[in-house]
Design a protein around this motif. Sequence first.
Motif, mmCIF file in Angstrom:
data_model
loop_
_atom_site.group_PDB
_atom_site.id
_atom_site.type_symbol
_atom_site.label_atom_id
_atom_site.label_comp_id
_atom_site.label_asym_id
_atom_site.label_seq_id
_atom_site.Cartn_x
_atom_site.Cartn_y
_atom_site.Cartn_z
ATOM 1 N N LEU A 279 -31.817 -49.172 -20.674
ATOM 2 C CA LEU A 279 -31.529 -48.903 -22.075
ATOM 3 C C LEU A 279 -30.101 -49.302 -22.380
ATOM 4 O O LEU A 279 -29.175 -48.964 -21.620
ATOM 5 C CB LEU A 279 -31.732 -47.414 -22.392
ATOM 6 N N GLY A 280 -29.920 -50.046 -23.475
ATOM 7 C CA GLY A 280 -28.583 -50.477 -23.818
ATOM 8 C C GLY A 280 -28.512 -51.165 -25.165
ATOM 9 O O GLY A 280 -29.354 -50.945 -26.034
ATOM 10 N N ILE A 281 -27.512 -52.025 -25.321
ATOM 11 C CA ILE A 281 -27.229 -52.688 -26.581
ATOM 12 C C ILE A 281 -27.129 -54.196 -26.353
ATOM 13 O O ILE A 281 -26.586 -54.641 -25.342
ATOM 14 C CB ILE A 281 -25.911 -52.185 -27.191
ATOM 15 N N SER A 282 -27.683 -54.961 -27.290
ATOM 16 C CA SER A 282 -27.525 -56.419 -27.284
ATOM 17 C C SER A 282 -26.737 -56.837 -28.518
ATOM 18 O O SER A 282 -26.997 -56.363 -29.631
ATOM 19 C CB SER A 282 -28.892 -57.117 -27.282
ATOM 20 N N PHE A 283 -25.774 -57.721 -28.298
ATOM 21 C CA PHE A 283 -24.954 -58.255 -29.374
ATOM 22 C C PHE A 283 -25.342 -59.715 -29.587
ATOM 23 O O PHE A 283 -25.248 -60.531 -28.664
ATOM 24 C CB PHE A 283 -23.476 -58.134 -29.031
ATOM 25 N N VAL A 284 -25.782 -60.029 -30.791
ATOM 26 C CA VAL A 284 -26.287 -61.362 -31.103
ATOM 27 C C VAL A 284 -25.287 -62.066 -32.023
ATOM 28 O O VAL A 284 -24.908 -61.522 -33.067
ATOM 29 C CB VAL A 284 -27.664 -61.288 -31.785
ATOM 30 N N ASN A 285 -24.879 -63.251 -31.618
ATOM 31 C CA ASN A 285 -23.960 -64.055 -32.416
ATOM 32 C C ASN A 285 -24.646 -65.361 -32.782
ATOM 33 O O ASN A 285 -24.838 -66.230 -31.941
ATOM 34 C CB ASN A 285 -22.669 -64.320 -31.639
ATOM 35 N N ARG A 286 -25.062 -65.477 -34.057
ATOM 36 C CA ARG A 286 -25.770 -66.659 -34.531
ATOM 37 C C ARG A 286 -24.813 -67.597 -35.258
ATOM 38 O O ARG A 286 -23.960 -67.147 -36.037
ATOM 39 C CB ARG A 286 -26.928 -66.270 -35.455
ATOM 40 N N GLN A 287 -24.992 -68.880 -35.033
ATOM 41 C CA GLN A 287 -24.178 -69.874 -35.711
ATOM 42 C C GLN A 287 -24.368 -69.791 -37.221
ATOM 43 O O GLN A 287 -23.430 -69.911 -38.000
ATOM 44 C CB GLN A 287 -24.533 -71.273 -35.204
ATOM 45 N N VAL A 288 -25.614 -69.597 -37.640
ATOM 46 C CA VAL A 288 -25.940 -69.346 -39.043
ATOM 47 C C VAL A 288 -26.774 -68.065 -39.083
ATOM 48 O O VAL A 288 -27.750 -67.936 -38.359
ATOM 49 C CB VAL A 288 -26.734 -70.519 -39.662
ATOM 50 N N GLY A 289 -26.399 -67.133 -39.914
ATOM 51 C CA GLY A 289 -27.124 -65.874 -39.993
ATOM 52 C C GLY A 289 -26.296 -64.688 -39.577
ATOM 53 O O GLY A 289 -26.727 -63.538 -39.708
ATOM 54 N N GLY A 290 -25.084 -64.941 -39.078
ATOM 55 C CA GLY A 290 -24.166 -63.859 -38.774
ATOM 56 C C GLY A 290 -24.451 -63.136 -37.477
ATOM 57 O O GLY A 290 -25.285 -63.550 -36.668
#
Length: 427
Positions: A279-290
Amino acid sequence: MKAARYVALCAVTMAVPAFAQTSEKRLSADVSSTLGYSNNPFATTGSNTGAGFVQVDIRPQLRILRQNSTLTINADANVQQYFSRYTRSDNYSGGVDYSFIPAEHVQAHLNAGIDSSLVGSTNDLANRFVTVNPIGSGAATGVGTGTVGVSPISSTPITTGTDIALFGIGARRRTINGGGDVSATLSARDVVTASAFIVNSRYSQTGATSSPLNPTGDYTGYGGTIGYSRQVTANIQAGLQGSVSRYDYVTPGANTNVYSIQATTTGRINEYWTVNGALGISFVNRQVGGNQTSLSGNLSLCRRGIRVVYCLSANRAVLPTGIAGTQVSTSAGGSYSYRLTEHSNINASADYSRNSTPGGLNGTVNPVGFGIGNEYLRTTVGYDRQIRQRLRLIASANYRQIFGANLNRPSDFGGQIGVAYRLGDIR
């Protein structure tokens, strides 16, 4: 694509010399033929989508075993010929898996594979409804894929999801992947594990239901995971893992980075029950979409008895999609198998999945307007009986449905019945 081929070549090159002199070779092939019907075999829109078919499946396998290593080479060719409405549907896969012990307290594993399948078809690797149990294997472990038996520290990271939005448009996915992991025992209680992967997916508009629309996004993904676990009690392990992955798309603006950190646990409740979780957290960094932050993790609870095996599981992860960019995939399911007699088994499974993507992506990297946020339900019941030492009767009935796409998609229900024959080694 060149990188993926290089990984596959390296895996084979490293594995073969170690088996110049072997202790045991096991060569076998499962061949099956079934007759079936599907009300909507490709999850298309419209009406009058049902058709009967004949299916042939061939699965050769070579295993080379030594005291401290095992090399497995396998392939799968599945062909469905429809009697009306659709053309032939072909799906293929193959791979190499090498497990070895390079040092006293170190275990390692390499793998490489390739597959080509029509997304959403009943004989897609993610939608198989009839399985062939190895001779003498006892109760089956379930039908279909699902998420049963997920390990907290995954040695083979999930690199593709259920691309529900691509069902019914005739998209064929060709995937080449490679990877490996290493586990080092630091002490009687402490273990460190690291893994890496690379995957290359390409989509083409060929298949039994091809359409002029092609909203697919080819991508190359790569990344790795590192984790630490400690034996807290005799039956419980707890730890921490972190991972990073990147997906580079041909579609402009779809490139994505994903960073995750999770707490993990593995436990044996008693001689029958086991539990795995993260169990945890994912951080998503999209080039478009923030940017986006998402809860991630998995849970698997299983009971394994002499005649009965059943598991409940759940998974939430950020996965690449063939539309373009990544999606948050949430799934839950279960499987059940029971050994009726020494020669017969029944099994059943059900799983539900939901994919979602930030609304800002629609109209940007998804200009065609296909809804990425869809829900998918699948259930199946199977039966197999050993007729002779190498010959088995196999049968299954299934149901699946896509929800939330705002499209007229008839549910898919049907079944198959046929025979399977084992060539070569029967173990």
